[in-house]
Design an enzyme around this catalytic site. Sequence first.
Site, PDB file in Angstrom:
ATOM      1  N   THR A 166       0.858  -1.179   0.000  1.00 21.02           N
ATOM      2  CA  THR A 166       0.000   0.000   0.000  1.00 21.02           C
ATOM      3  C   THR A 166       0.892   1.226   0.000  1.00 21.02           C
ATOM      4  O   THR A 166       1.920   1.249   0.669  1.00 21.02           O
ATOM      5  CB  THR A 166      -0.878   0.077   1.265  1.00 21.02           C
ATOM      6  OG1 THR A 166      -0.016   0.117   2.400  1.00 21.02           O
ATOM      7  CG2 THR A 166      -1.780  -1.107   1.377  1.00 21.02           C
ATOM      8  N   GLU A 168      -5.729  -3.797   2.127  1.00 21.55           N
ATOM      9  CA  GLU A 168      -5.781  -4.631   3.329  1.00 21.55           C
ATOM     10  C   GLU A 168      -7.054  -5.465   3.423  1.00 21.55           C
ATOM     11  O   GLU A 168      -7.168  -6.325   4.288  1.00 21.55           O
ATOM     12  CB  GLU A 168      -5.672  -3.741   4.583  1.00 21.55           C
ATOM     13  CG  GLU A 168      -4.311  -3.098   4.783  1.00 21.55           C
ATOM     14  CD  GLU A 168      -4.166  -1.767   4.059  1.00 21.55           C
ATOM     15  OE1 GLU A 168      -4.910  -1.532   3.075  1.00 21.55           O
ATOM     16  OE2 GLU A 168      -3.324  -0.953   4.475  1.00 21.55           O
ATOM     17  N   LYS A 203     -10.460  18.774  13.919  1.00 23.29           N
ATOM     18  CA  LYS A 203     -11.202  18.782  15.185  1.00 23.29           C
ATOM     19  C   LYS A 203     -11.349  20.201  15.679  1.00 23.29           C
ATOM     20  O   LYS A 203     -10.386  20.835  16.066  1.00 23.29           O
ATOM     21  CB  LYS A 203     -10.451  17.969  16.229  1.00 23.29           C
ATOM     22  CG  LYS A 203     -10.590  16.513  15.961  1.00 23.29           C
ATOM     23  CD  LYS A 203     -10.792  15.756  17.253  1.00 23.29           C
ATOM     24  CE  LYS A 203     -10.619  14.288  16.974  1.00 23.29           C
ATOM     25  NZ  LYS A 203      -9.405  13.785  17.573  1.00 23.29           N
ATOM     26  N   TRP A 222     -15.881  16.899  15.022  1.00 30.03           N
ATOM     27  CA  TRP A 222     -15.179  16.602  13.780  1.00 30.03           C
ATOM     28  C   TRP A 222     -15.786  17.345  12.590  1.00 30.03           C
ATOM     29  O   TRP A 222     -16.992  17.359  12.400  1.00 30.03           O
ATOM     30  CB  TRP A 222     -15.252  15.101  13.472  1.00 30.03           C
ATOM     31  CG  TRP A 222     -14.391  14.255  14.360  1.00 30.03           C
ATOM     32  CD1 TRP A 222     -13.468  14.680  15.264  1.00 30.03           C
ATOM     33  CD2 TRP A 222     -14.380  12.820  14.426  1.00 30.03           C
ATOM     34  NE1 TRP A 222     -12.876  13.606  15.884  1.00 30.03           N
ATOM     35  CE2 TRP A 222     -13.418  12.455  15.393  1.00 30.03           C
ATOM     36  CE3 TRP A 222     -15.073  11.809  13.774  1.00 30.03           C
ATOM     37  CZ2 TRP A 222     -13.137  11.127  15.713  1.00 30.03           C
ATOM     38  CZ3 TRP A 222     -14.800  10.490  14.089  1.00 30.03           C
ATOM     39  CH2 TRP A 222     -13.836  10.155  15.043  1.00 30.03           C
TER      40      TRP A 222
END
Lengths: 548, 548
Positions: free
Chosen positions: A185, A333, A442, A447
């Site tokens: 990756t 993954e 944040k 968020w």
Amino acid sequence: MFGLMQDRPLLISSLIEHANTFHVRTEIVSRLPEGPIRRSSWGQVRQRAQQVANALNQLGIRPGDRVGTLAWNSDRHLALYFGVSGSGAVLHTINPRLFPEQIDYIVNHAEDQVIFFDVGFAPLVARLAPSCRTVKHFVAMTDRATMPAAEIPNLLCWQDLVEGQSADFTWPAFDERTASSLCYTSGTTGNPKGVLYSHRSTVLHTLMELAPDTFGISSEETVMLIVPMFHANAWGTPYAAAMAGTRLVLPGPHLDGASVYQLMKDERVTFSQGVPTVWLMLFQHVDAHPGLDPKELGLKRVGIGGSAVPRAMLERFENQFGAEVVQGWGMTETSPIGVISKLLPKHFALPHEELVKIKLKQGRGVWGVDLKLVGDDGQVMPWDGVSRGHLHVRGPWIASGYFKGEGGTKLDAEGFFPTGDVATIDPDGYLQLVDRAKDVIKSGGEWISSIDVENAAMGHPAVAEAAIIGVAHPKWQERPLLLVVRRPGQEVTREQLLDFLSTRMAKWWLPDDVVFVTELPHTATGKLLKTRLREQYQDHVLPTVDRA
Amino acid sequence: MFGLMQDRPLLISSLIEHANTFHVRTEIVSRLPEGPIRRSSWGQVRQRAQQVANALNQLGIRPGDRVGTLAWNSDRHLALYFGVSGSGAVLHTINPRLFPEQIDYIVNHAEDQVIFFDVGFAPLVARLAPSCRTVKHFVAMTDRATMPAAEIPNLLCWQDLVEGQSADFTWPAFDERTASSLCYTSGTTGNPKGVLYSHRSTVLHTLMELAPDTFGISSEETVMLIVPMFHANAWGTPYAAAMAGTRLVLPGPHLDGASVYQLMKDERVTFSQGVPTVWLMLFQHVDAHPGLDPKELGLKRVGIGGSAVPRAMLERFENQFGAEVVQGWGMTETSPIGVISKLLPKHFALPHEELVKIKLKQGRGVWGVDLKLVGDDGQVMPWDGVSRGHLHVRGPWIASGYFKGEGGTKLDAEGFFPTGDVATIDPDGYLQLVDRAKDVIKSGGEWISSIDVENAAMGHPAVAEAAIIGVAHPKWQERPLLLVVRRPGQEVTREQLLDFLSTRMAKWWLPDDVVFVTELPHTATGKLLKTRLREQYQDHVLPTVDRA
């Protein structure tokens, strides 16, 4: 007490054997780098795979050794998929779009013993070869007549090495947990990390890829595999096509809109898989040729993953092509199937606007992938479609860690793998990505989704590209800073852009500042390199900061 | 070297957990023995399954213990499928249509600890109970108000035992090779033998049942499961429906044509599975009500197995119902998917007559089932569509032997299981059954197919049923003798029937004699009991024998 069922390991060799036994003459159509079409079959691919196995044996490759590929989608790459893994070696598909330093790192980290490459990559291989310490042979995947002129040590020719071999080879039987393939990756930080698949994980993932609730691969289809075979197992479709006996169309490096359109038309493709970028190129081709009616393609379904499907893309495939869009989310993954966007029967009668909202979510969970949303304090978040959490996944085709232990222990206490994505999940199990965890901003403990703000900004006609990052703020910890590349010849001011955005999001999501730039930094695979942006703007003082 | 993928066992509990997580409100429609409909959901079935697990625990059932069921298709039986296996015990589905002596043998051989039964089977259970030496509890699957009056020792009530339990139960994790379920085959000779499935074999078989090239079970379907849940795992569909989140319709004991038709219509069934016998009952209902248009059902596909699909049935489903027929061959020992009849793209343009020929074959191999034809001398026979051989099968959901070693070692040197069927396989891998091996007639070293001759004889309008057996012949070793039951009120002579047959088969296949009988002997599951016929006619002297 154990059941009394046959003890047969799940091996990748069983896939190509099935294809050979029941679909021996089903076509594999490859467009060569030089342009012409080569017509092969599952029977011939199996024979080549057996020759690959004998060739590897001749080169001294032993079980577990890594065999690299730098290649586009072709029948030869397909033969390597089955020949390398089937023989017990590990197929290491290398992404040629990475920076040469990354490829160099990957080849040495994987300790590749042989690398098979398309002739188009000969200059790259020539450049890399001196530092590839473990590679004993470089094999050009071409005929004797078209061998590359570049200076490459220990260079072999596919025609000599592979096609000269006997096709007499019996696949070995071994533990199904044996490593089958390796794919790195390319994150936005640190070195690439290797995901090491097993025969078991691959076969289980392949079975799920046949399900109508995922990609529904069957013997009735002609599948054009646009997603590269060096990208997360080409979403598993080379394996699924063998298991189902599907006719495959492999476009080689010809991914421009005109080539894709023509090949789809000539070969009567019914299903195709790719990332949004290639579909945009296809749309550009259609736009440039107003006489074309894409319905003539007879394309039934399009699988899209890699990044979120824009609404315009969804509607264009449905209306102009008459094709259903199957969106998915996954990662290297996850083999890569994570979630797949298929409607439930209760949705069928919904009005268009409601339907579109559901279709634009990344998708619903499939058997084999457990999902969990984890809050910042480790608490499990509810599936209400609103609560955000770090997405953790668990299942037999999900990675447990990285090759050679890079990145350390990955699984949480319940055995889930943290994806690094932040998402919501609704009560029907539809997942929607909100952000990469490290890109989340944040503000006062809440968020802000960088994806949502960037998408809104890119909805302005004068904006070519936008990136949002968090910048330190004494009161709110972080506040958003918007970086914008204008379209050539277009103008927009800071105030106009903020006005535009103010009707499209909650007030506290509005960027505190806008900076116009001429370009934004990207990774080799085209992702925004936000780490660099955050470094660059770490001392940026927002106008909202009280300097008193 | 092993891959670095998560080590998750394939367990049946994962199926019901998936259904509960992603399809909690999807309906399970059960028609109760008393007639009314009960609407449940995957969420409620999962809760009941957890209560079943707690109930078993309370009864002292330990991992590996056998739990019997004598029940029709219902949501309660479904909860037992998941609750019993999920908790680590073994679900033993007992065929209530067997002769009581066989059930008695099976229950004692399996050493069932508990038996759950539908109230309709109370008289049977009362009769069997005294000789069921290992059974500690009999549980009537009903409410307190409708408990059976029959004299049954250690009788418990479902409502008390199960519905009173806590639904708090965490499925245990264990080795995926653990036994999950047990089903006895009722052969035509000897005692029934038990096939002991594992969690692994069940989950792998379930994955394949989702493939469009088999039954294509998906969340879009409403599946009416007519094949009984005591018959080879109901072809695996209870598991597949959970894995896909499919809406299920369970007809209970109401399998007559009128009930099936009405339930299909009311519940908008899109796919249904059953043996030819139930479809004949459905056709009779339609015939008796000329005003019906079966296209109103919206039935898309019908899965048929258990015995060969007659041409008339195939064409009637296609033409009158507008439904595709998916034929399959399998057996209890194959979980049961063996081969499935799906057309290949190259067939689509064939003329009707050619298409029908392919559709009437039992089907093509699927991944996971290796097929082999073995000649009388052990030689492997070619796949030319003509050569006959004993069918051997191999794969992860094929039995390796029978419970407690009955029948001895079954697998051949290559690990294949001999099915006892004789078949041909064509170059595309389509299998056609020729005969049960023990019913084959050998004339001068050549095989005569009893299935073909019987089908031809049953094509005569005056023939209600026909059986062909081999009778000793001094010159040809064996020659065929045809036994015929005439239709009520119909006449046909020996000579007329032989004339009729002579245009329908090779001359040397023609029966040497015809005997008209009033009935033929059958097993409890309706198969012709040819062993008895062969005993009965072993001294029959054929008119073709030279008595000089």
